[in-house]
Design an enzyme around this catalytic site. Sequence first.
Site, mmCIF file in Angstrom:
data_model
loop_
_atom_site.group_PDB
_atom_site.id
_atom_site.type_symbol
_atom_site.label_atom_id
_atom_site.label_comp_id
_atom_site.label_asym_id
_atom_site.label_seq_id
_atom_site.Cartn_x
_atom_site.Cartn_y
_atom_site.Cartn_z
ATOM 1 N N ASP A 9 0.878 -1.170 0.000
ATOM 2 C CA ASP A 9 0.000 0.000 0.000
ATOM 3 C C ASP A 9 0.914 1.218 0.000
ATOM 4 O O ASP A 9 1.488 1.574 1.026
ATOM 5 C CB ASP A 9 -0.894 -0.013 1.241
ATOM 6 C CG ASP A 9 -1.702 1.276 1.395
ATOM 7 O OD1 ASP A 9 -1.780 2.050 0.419
ATOM 8 O OD2 ASP A 9 -2.262 1.497 2.490
ATOM 9 N N LYS A 72 2.510 11.647 -3.328
ATOM 10 C CA LYS A 72 1.636 10.789 -4.128
ATOM 11 C C LYS A 72 0.608 11.609 -4.896
ATOM 12 O O LYS A 72 0.130 11.205 -5.952
ATOM 13 C CB LYS A 72 0.941 9.780 -3.206
ATOM 14 C CG LYS A 72 0.001 8.812 -3.914
ATOM 15 C CD LYS A 72 -0.582 7.827 -2.921
ATOM 16 C CE LYS A 72 -1.630 6.926 -3.536
ATOM 17 N NZ LYS A 72 -2.183 5.962 -2.567
ATOM 18 N N GLU A 173 -7.210 0.494 -4.603
ATOM 19 C CA GLU A 173 -7.173 0.423 -3.143
ATOM 20 C C GLU A 173 -8.496 -0.052 -2.523
ATOM 21 O O GLU A 173 -8.485 -0.931 -1.642
ATOM 22 C CB GLU A 173 -6.768 1.792 -2.579
ATOM 23 C CG GLU A 173 -5.311 2.125 -2.860
ATOM 24 C CD GLU A 173 -4.978 3.585 -2.609
ATOM 25 O OE1 GLU A 173 -5.897 4.335 -2.208
ATOM 26 O OE2 GLU A 173 -3.821 3.978 -2.826
#
Length: 604
Positions: A9, A72, A173
């Site tokens: 992750d 990100k 996700e």
Amino acid sequence: MREPVIGIDLGTTNSAVASVEEGRPRVIPSRAGGRLTPSVVGLTPKTGERVVGGKAQALAEEHPECVVWATKRFIGRRFTPELLQAAKAVVPYQLVGGNTGDVRVKMAGRTVPVTQVSAMILGELKLDAEAHFGRPVNKCVITVPANFDDGQRQATREAATIAGLDAIRLINEPTAAALAYGLSRGFQGHALVFDLGGGTFDVTVLEITDGVYEVKATGGDPALGGEDFDLKIVEWLLAQVEDSHRELVHRDAVSMRKLKVAAEQAKRELTEYEETLISLAGLGDHTQGGWKLTGLETALTRDFFEQLIAPLSKRCLDVCASVMQEARMDPRSVDTVLLVGGMTRVPLIRRLVADFFGKAPSTDVNPDEAVALGAAIHADELARQSGAALLLDVVGNSLSVGVLGGRVRRLINKNSSVPVVAKELFYPGSHGQTEARISIYQGESDLQDENRKLGEVVLRNLQGTSRTDTPLEVTFELSNEGILSVRAADLKTGLSEAVRLEARPHLPGQEAERLVKEQAAYAQKQAREDAQKTEDKFRKLLERGDKLAKLLQQSAKENPGEQAEAAVTNVQSLLDSGRAALESGDAEQCAQVARQLNQLLSGR
């Protein structure tokens, strides 16, 4: 023994790595001892040595200009004035554009591609996994937000390559989180994943039946996350600074970092308590040697915090309403709501979710770890090719071709099942045109300017004299990972051209190769240092194991029986195996014994 395959992750605020061991998904602890690695990267001011995670956070306290975080949000994006302006409201470090239009950050006087920052974080997680298994780890599944476009997904793959990882699959996700929840709980029905992380917000509705995970609808807000909630507290704190110091504090990187850390801490405390006290010193202009510094003493109540974040919370519910409409479902028909992301611990968020869906959300899964665990489960499925779970995902955003008048023609609609192939005929804009530039857009608007341009396919040497003599077939092919391939063909001549995403930022080939070598050299050096530390830890672990063996032996004498005798034999066997592995230098065997001993010592 099969090669380890890990799930990662790669988060905005924190990252995690996990694997499936003995049939159970487990988070792999970092070499620093935690279960999560802060997605923070820094370069030391004098030597330029990289630091990642907690060490980078510590560096930021004194040298915020040497540290970056929440990058990100910028990976795979094209550097534009609009992006730069939006970034200034969220992060204090400077963004600059690379030669190919990619986003780079200023850190310790160096300009570093955002892709490399992600590679540094991934490289650290890779080292954690290798220390855990005592052997090289190369294959992984990496999670990405459901609304990541082609460029962002490709950039994530590029970061993995730089880090020395083979990303065998990218998985959304929310789907990963539902996978972890579904397999661990045996759930069947409609599940909604409410994923509010550090930088992005995703909502996904899935139907889970007999191991088939079918996404019904997905949506989100790529500019909504914990960072934005923190910013509300920072703005409130800044407003309380004395008028004579406020502008100095606002311009000072050290002071703003202090406010940011205080805001994060206050948010966490208000999850448990109704009020938190905030005490800060040393606010002001640190560039002048601490001239004119001030402090701040205040209290923040949960009620007032909830007022501050009310507009952001409403945006979350707006997304939920939109996704439910696209899924053609009533919110109360959802069977379970799964919370993912650290922000979902905030009591207001949980109350709003419960009110909107008419049921309390599930809290059975650790919201910080669910995505990594789901990625590990999917990685294990792919490695074993067991077919225990089938993922049927959907397109996160509509994909279109630009046409005359500044409009777009949609080829693939949002929430279409993937993989998907779509074809359509187009014609040149004018008679006798020898070149056609076919622009590709992502977004829900009918106007080009309100969508994101992904790139172009360029067809040259067209030969038709009339527009209708030159039919151009455009083919969109979207993989089950959300990777887009585009092809355009002149049906009259057979001339065809695959996509050249000229608008998609990427690293130049030579620079990418240099970064791969740089990362490999760093990993080798770090692995040597880690090996000695791991050996020292293992020796101490064996000493603790000896104490456990003595306690079990004493217990077996006092309460004899087969079970007690077996427990003694098991521990003694592990200790003997561990000492033999240490003597022969078998790192993998040492790691295996360490995992088993730690489980025994922790009572798990």
